[in-house]
Design a protein around this motif. Structure first.
Motif, PDB file in Angstrom:
ATOM      1  N   VAL A  90       0.902  -1.149  -0.060  1.00 36.68           N
ATOM      2  CA  VAL A  90       0.083  -0.015  -0.193  1.00 36.68           C
ATOM      3  C   VAL A  90       0.907   1.299  -0.196  1.00 36.68           C
ATOM      4  N   VAL A  91       1.929   1.298   0.980  1.00 36.28           N
ATOM      5  CA  VAL A  91       2.745   2.466   1.085  1.00 36.28           C
ATOM      6  C   VAL A  91       3.853   2.505   0.020  1.00 36.28           C
ATOM      7  N   LYS A  92       3.971   1.312  -0.778  1.00 42.16           N
ATOM      8  CA  LYS A  92       5.068   0.974  -1.858  1.00 42.16           C
ATOM      9  C   LYS A  92       6.479   1.033  -1.154  1.00 42.16           C
ATOM     10  N   ASP A  93       6.614   0.648  -0.046  1.00 45.83           N
ATOM     11  CA  ASP A  93       8.015   0.322   0.748  1.00 45.83           C
ATOM     12  C   ASP A  93       8.583  -0.975   0.251  1.00 45.83           C
ATOM     13  N   ARG A  94       9.605  -0.759  -0.711  1.00 39.03           N
ATOM     14  CA  ARG A  94      10.278  -2.032  -1.107  1.00 39.03           C
ATOM     15  C   ARG A  94      11.248  -2.917  -0.098  1.00 39.03           C
ATOM     16  N   ASN A  95      11.664  -1.977   0.915  1.00 39.58           N
ATOM     17  CA  ASN A  95      12.540  -2.344   1.919  1.00 39.58           C
ATOM     18  C   ASN A  95      11.563  -3.454   2.722  1.00 39.58           C
ATOM     19  N   TYR A  96      10.579  -3.006   3.134  1.00 40.86           N
ATOM     20  CA  TYR A  96       9.632  -3.723   4.066  1.00 40.86           C
ATOM     21  C   TYR A  96       9.226  -4.908   3.143  1.00 40.86           C
ATOM     22  N   GLU A  97       8.610  -4.730   2.133  1.00 40.89           N
ATOM     23  CA  GLU A  97       8.287  -5.814   1.270  1.00 40.89           C
ATOM     24  C   GLU A  97       9.653  -7.061   1.304  1.00 40.89           C
ATOM     25  N   LEU A  98      10.768  -6.611   1.066  1.00 45.80           N
ATOM     26  CA  LEU A  98      11.754  -7.839   1.079  1.00 45.80           C
ATOM     27  C   LEU A  98      12.053  -8.253   2.597  1.00 45.80           C
ATOM     28  N   LEU A  99      11.879  -7.385   3.391  1.00 49.94           N
ATOM     29  CA  LEU A  99      12.000  -7.615   4.964  1.00 49.94           C
ATOM     30  C   LEU A  99      10.926  -8.659   5.329  1.00 49.94           C
ATOM     31  N   CYS A 100       9.571  -8.561   4.615  1.00 46.64           N
ATOM     32  CA  CYS A 100       8.453  -9.470   4.994  1.00 46.64           C
ATOM     33  C   CYS A 100       8.942 -11.020   4.415  1.00 46.64           C
ATOM     34  N   PHE A 115      10.397 -18.176  -0.350  1.00 46.90           N
ATOM     35  CA  PHE A 115      10.433 -16.585   0.028  1.00 46.90           C
ATOM     36  C   PHE A 115      11.796 -16.222   0.447  1.00 46.90           C
ATOM     37  N   HIS A 116      12.748 -16.954   0.745  1.00 46.53           N
ATOM     38  CA  HIS A 116      14.146 -16.703   0.961  1.00 46.53           C
ATOM     39  C   HIS A 116      14.818 -16.262  -0.208  1.00 46.53           C
ATOM     40  N   SER A 117      14.473 -16.967  -1.314  1.00 50.40           N
ATOM     41  CA  SER A 117      14.887 -16.623  -2.752  1.00 50.40           C
ATOM     42  C   SER A 117      14.681 -15.297  -3.113  1.00 50.40           C
ATOM     43  N   LYS A 118      13.282 -15.019  -3.085  1.00 48.63           N
ATOM     44  CA  LYS A 118      12.727 -13.670  -3.345  1.00 48.63           C
ATOM     45  C   LYS A 118      13.409 -12.833  -2.464  1.00 48.63           C
ATOM     46  N   PHE A 119      13.782 -12.559  -1.197  1.00 51.93           N
ATOM     47  CA  PHE A 119      14.538 -11.924  -0.264  1.00 51.93           C
ATOM     48  C   PHE A 119      15.867 -11.638  -0.787  1.00 51.93           C
ATOM     49  N   VAL A 120      16.714 -12.901  -1.078  1.00 52.45           N
ATOM     50  CA  VAL A 120      17.937 -12.752  -1.540  1.00 52.45           C
ATOM     51  C   VAL A 120      18.173 -11.922  -2.932  1.00 52.45           C
ATOM     52  N   SER A 121      17.296 -12.249  -3.846  1.00 57.21           N
ATOM     53  CA  SER A 121      17.300 -11.954  -5.323  1.00 57.21           C
ATOM     54  C   SER A 121      16.559 -10.372  -5.235  1.00 57.21           C
ATOM     55  N   GLY A 122      16.121  -9.994  -4.333  1.00 55.27           N
ATOM     56  CA  GLY A 122      15.532  -8.588  -4.560  1.00 55.27           C
ATOM     57  C   GLY A 122      14.295  -8.651  -5.359  1.00 55.27           C
ATOM     58  N   GLU A 123      13.314  -9.670  -5.266  1.00 57.54           N
ATOM     59  CA  GLU A 123      12.462  -9.931  -6.360  1.00 57.54           C
ATOM     60  C   GLU A 123      10.960  -9.247  -5.473  1.00 57.54           C
ATOM     61  N   PHE A 124      10.525  -8.212  -6.167  1.00 54.01           N
ATOM     62  CA  PHE A 124       9.449  -7.723  -5.812  1.00 54.01           C
ATOM     63  C   PHE A 124       8.200  -8.277  -6.605  1.00 54.01           C
ATOM     64  N   GLU A 125       7.033  -8.008  -5.865  1.00 54.89           N
ATOM     65  CA  GLU A 125       5.674  -8.581  -6.354  1.00 54.89           C
ATOM     66  C   GLU A 125       5.343  -7.402  -7.471  1.00 54.89           C
ATOM     67  N   ALA A 126       5.038  -7.580  -8.905  1.00 56.68           N
ATOM     68  CA  ALA A 126       4.969  -6.735  -9.711  1.00 56.68           C
ATOM     69  C   ALA A 126       3.606  -6.095  -9.331  1.00 56.68           C
ATOM     70  N   ALA A 127       3.620  -4.602  -9.642  1.00 50.98           N
ATOM     71  CA  ALA A 127       2.360  -3.835  -9.154  1.00 50.98           C
ATOM     72  C   ALA A 127       0.980  -4.206  -9.786  1.00 50.98           C
ATOM     73  N   GLU A 128       1.136  -4.816 -10.867  1.00 49.45           N
ATOM     74  CA  GLU A 128      -0.019  -5.219 -11.624  1.00 49.45           C
ATOM     75  C   GLU A 128      -0.325  -6.677 -11.293  1.00 49.45           C
ATOM     76  N   SER A 129       0.203  -7.371 -10.524  1.00 48.04           N
ATOM     77  CA  SER A 129      -0.076  -8.792 -10.167  1.00 48.04           C
ATOM     78  C   SER A 129      -1.054  -9.039  -9.489  1.00 48.04           C
ATOM     79  N   ASN A 130      -1.982  -9.955  -9.850  1.00 48.95           N
ATOM     80  CA  ASN A 130      -3.323 -10.125  -9.001  1.00 48.95           C
ATOM     81  C   ASN A 130      -3.114 -10.315  -7.612  1.00 48.95           C
TER      82      ASN A 130
END
Length: 89
Positions: free
Chosen positions: A32-42, A62-77
């Motif tokens: 919601v607040v578009k904070d990518r640091n917290y997204e990765l922390l999550c 989820f660890h792979s998403k964190f390590v690679s810095g993979e964010f959920e796309a804004a348009e993803s369902n």
């Protein structure tokens, strides 16, 4: 964000279910607040939660998403549904 501290308290008390609830809320709020640091922390904290539950495959995902810095796309369902459910609660 307060959900992070609530999740840590739940983990300290050994309540993995309650921790997961707070982590989901924190993830949705990060979208919601578009904070990518917290997204990765999550993603990292969710991975640890799954690891403690013994679900190594999900923990690794989820660890792979964190390590690679993979964010959920804004348009993803998933992200759209998460943001909508957060705003409607």
């Amino acid at each position: 964000m307060a959900y992070r501290q609530l999740a840590r308290c739940a983990l300290d008390l050994g309540d993995l279910d309650k921790e997961a609830i707070y982590l989901k809320k924190l993830l949705k709020l990060s979208w919601v607040v578009k904070d990518r640091n917290y997204e990765l922390l999550c993603y990292d904290m969710i991975a640890i939660n799954f690891y403690y539950r013994g679900d190594v495959d999900r923990a690794q995902f989820f660890h792979s998403k964190f390590v690679s810095g993979e964010f959920e796309a804004a348009e993803s369902n998933i992200r759209i549904a998460g943001v909508s459910s957060y705003l409607n609660t």
